[in-house]
Design an enzyme around this catalytic site. Structure first.
Site, short mmCIF file in Angstrom:
data_model
loop_
_atom_site.label_atom_id
_atom_site.label_comp_id
_atom_site.label_asym_id
_atom_site.label_seq_id
_atom_site.Cartn_x
_atom_site.Cartn_y
_atom_site.Cartn_z
N ASP A 93 48.78 41.81 28.14
CA ASP A 93 48.04 42.91 28.77
C ASP A 93 49.04 43.73 29.59
O ASP A 93 50.22 43.41 29.67
CB ASP A 93 46.87 42.38 29.59
CG ASP A 93 47.32 41.41 30.68
OD1 ASP A 93 48.53 41.31 30.94
OD2 ASP A 93 46.45 40.73 31.25
N SER A 94 48.56 44.78 30.22
CA SER A 94 49.47 45.71 30.91
C SER A 94 49.80 45.24 32.32
O SER A 94 50.73 45.74 32.94
CB SER A 94 48.83 47.08 31.01
OG SER A 94 47.74 47.05 31.93
N GLY A 95 49.02 44.30 32.83
CA GLY A 95 49.19 43.87 34.21
C GLY A 95 48.27 44.59 35.18
O GLY A 95 48.00 44.10 36.28
N GLY A 96 47.78 45.75 34.77
CA GLY A 96 46.97 46.58 35.67
C GLY A 96 45.71 45.88 36.14
O GLY A 96 45.36 45.91 37.32
N GLN A 191 38.24 53.41 27.81
CA GLN A 191 37.49 53.16 29.04
C GLN A 191 36.24 54.04 29.05
O GLN A 191 35.90 54.64 28.03
CB GLN A 191 38.38 53.43 30.26
CG GLN A 191 39.47 52.37 30.45
CD GLN A 191 38.90 51.03 30.92
OE1 GLN A 191 37.71 50.89 31.21
NE2 GLN A 191 39.77 50.01 30.95
N GLY A 218 37.33 47.39 30.01
CA GLY A 218 36.36 47.70 31.06
C GLY A 218 34.97 47.19 30.76
O GLY A 218 33.98 47.65 31.32
N ASP A 268 39.91 38.13 23.39
CA ASP A 268 40.61 37.13 24.20
C ASP A 268 39.70 36.74 25.34
O ASP A 268 38.87 37.55 25.79
CB ASP A 268 41.90 37.70 24.81
CG ASP A 268 41.61 38.54 26.05
OD1 ASP A 268 41.15 39.69 25.89
OD2 ASP A 268 41.78 38.04 27.19
#
Lengths: 377, 377
Positions: A93-96, A191, A218, A268
């Protein structure tokens, strides 16, 4: 701008699809469920068991890995596969999302999010460009764009602002990914919360930018399943037929079946391992709580017809004892049993779609869950 | 009264011996190290891995199992092997040692020890007869007599009183065991603290009673290794050559080698799993603490020549990361690596004794440990 396509659609059955996604570290059969190895490890499960259970691909969390042991260190050690010993495809994932849920003192700007590490308090800046750089250092086969994810329920204005920011970050993520070698992939993330119009705007915006695959993000953030599925149903028809679609952070076995019924290819979730640690097994009879005293003297296994040895051979009485005693082996057994159940479900679904029998399969498997556990002894 | 003998001595090399002990659930090759599965589970290790690592026999703790899930329940479920899925020989202790170390409000009398469960406070009485009954209900292949174990250092009077009580309990344990089916075994336990004369008295008293095998107990309870080995050295020459000898609760790899050099055949200890959970690996270079920062960027495995795959294939950097992050997989990997190291050590020693090369082997393996870890990168 169109990107090379590494996804091959093999069969469809209504909106349900089965295919093959070819990554630098191997082929992923879809629909695919990705077990989550947050910090470079699957909690309570050896990699060899993840592989034996039938998982083609696993997910690693960029946020955790960039904090410890650090992306540069993993790169120096040859990337995630070499580092962890998982010899297959990895998506990061992006970490965000985890910055938003785990870190302290975070500040969001157009450029980046700054936060303090939940481990040692270090101040860190994560921009879309740095997120891609970190994911490239990790060597992930599939990188995710950085986005902003809003918890539901939320105001329309907040949802729209985050969606538009995510679109701008999608463009920056794509530019940052341009130097990645052939075969590596970047997915955009739709999103728009629970608002159909915003979801559609987001999807169209991402398609204009062009990605190797498209995620629906989201969701599974507090809304009812019906809302989640309604959003998926609105988005998947817009997405390119020939690209993989990934519903992030989902979910229960039922969520998976219903997502696939609406055209999703990848999922996931931490649920198989997390619920396993809490004493819950996923089975064809639905979830079974091994803490329940009804299992204390039950010599029968969870499911004598399971294809996974420990689900077929371990008594409920023993699992009950391990869970009640807080023995690690209880969490280990239930986690591997759950991962294997999810993987077997995906295999059964792939077969059903190939044979154009998905509708029947869906009814049958849901009836099994609704029927509940076998009668007590 | 002499009991049937199930032990076959295959070779000796000085006082060191190798043999075969035949139990109702299989053959135990000696010298043997028994990993400890306290509450019916090996902490962090699947039974299949214990087997693959080369363990022939494991130890279960009567105290824990009688409290939870209860001996009668395990019996109803078919005994420990059927209950746990460990399809091999099991030895159980008498429960007495753990009553002394774990329970509260214990009271010792000639007849029994009464105590409160550390789990739910229930008042329980454990007599030599009840201990044997519990061990028979568990279905253990080798039961231990109930004894009283005194922590060292201690006064001679205390040591002698406990030793004489243990002898009287040995007689009662043997009578209680008379109805056990053929093939099941009962071991007596030599007590006497660090006083040679008392150790000899105890050993001779037990031989007069007659057991399938003889344990040396009350050691590894706070005394230096030299004292422990001195006691072993005094006791083993008295014990019958044709019966197995078991040094209880021992120990480090070096303790094992030195015990075997003095005629011991069997050992048990929580050290491989406990130290594994604390980040320590046992190797031919001695113990290695994976928490140490020197391993953080070291791509090399613990021991590239190890016969155990995860000791040979997992990088020190990854193990360091797992241990530092508190990931269960770190404890799981180090526990299986340690069990495998102990088992490989036993196999090497059995081979060395068979080839009358034990003295050379002992020097070589101790030199390896003394040499320490490989140089940092």
């Amino acid at each position: 701008m169109s990107l090379p396509n590494h996804f091959e659609l093999l069969a469809t059955d209504g909106p349900a699809r089965t295919g093959r996604l070819t990554t630098p570290h191997g082929v992923v059969r879809t629909p695919a469920f990705m077990p989550v190895g947050t910090a470079g490890a699957m909690k309570g499960v050896h990699w060899r068991e993840v592989r034996e259970a039938g998982a083609d691909i696993v997910l690693g969390n960029t946020y955790h890995l960039m904090l410890r042991p650090g992306a540069e260190r993993i790169a120096a050690l040859g990337g995630l596969q070499k580092f962890t010993g998982w010899q297959g495809p990895m998506l990061t994932d992006s970490g965000g999302f985890q910055v938003m849920s785990l870190s302290e003192l975070r500040k969001l700007s157009e450029n980046a999010v700054t936060f303090r590490s939940h481990i040692d308090g270090t101040k860190i800046e994560l921009s879309p460009e740095r997120s891609i750089e970190v994911q490239r250092l990790l060597g992930s086969d599939i990188a995710m764009q950085m986005d902003e994810c809003v918890r539901l329920p939320a105001e329309r204005d907040d949802i729209e602002r985050a969606m538009r920011l995510s679109l701008r970050w999608a463009e920056r993520s794509k530019r940052a990914f341009e130097t990645a070698p052939d075969g590596y992939m970047l997915f955009g993330i739709v999103q728009g919360g629970d608002i159909v119009e915003l979801r559609q705007l987001s999807a169209r915006g991402l398609i204009d930018i062009g990605f190797h695959g498209y995620a629906v993000g989201g969701l599974a953030v507090g809304e009812p399943q019906s809302v989640m599925l309604a959003m998926v149903e609105e988005v998947t028809p817009i997405l390119p037929q020939d690209r993989p679609r990934y519903l992030m952070g989902v979910g229960t076995p039922d969520d998976l079946v219903e997502g696939i019924a609406r055209g999703i290819d990848m999922f996931d979730c931490v649920m198989p391992t997390r619920n396993g640690r809490h004493g819950v097994a996923f089975t064809r009879f639905g979830p079974i709580n091994l803490r329940n005293a009804r299992h204390a003297e039950d010599p029968r296994p969870l499911d004598e017809e399971s294809s996974w040895p420990s689900a077929r051979n371990t008594s409920r009485a023993y699992l009950h004892h391990l869970v009640k005693s807080g023995e690690t082996l209880g969490a280990m057994l239930l986690s591997e049993i759950n991962i294997a159940y999810y993987q077997q479900l995906m295999q059964d679904i792939r077969n059903a779609i190939s044979n154009r029998g998905f509708t029947d399969f869906r009814e049958r498997v849901r009836a099994g869950w609704a029927g509940g556990d076998i009668a007590p002894i």
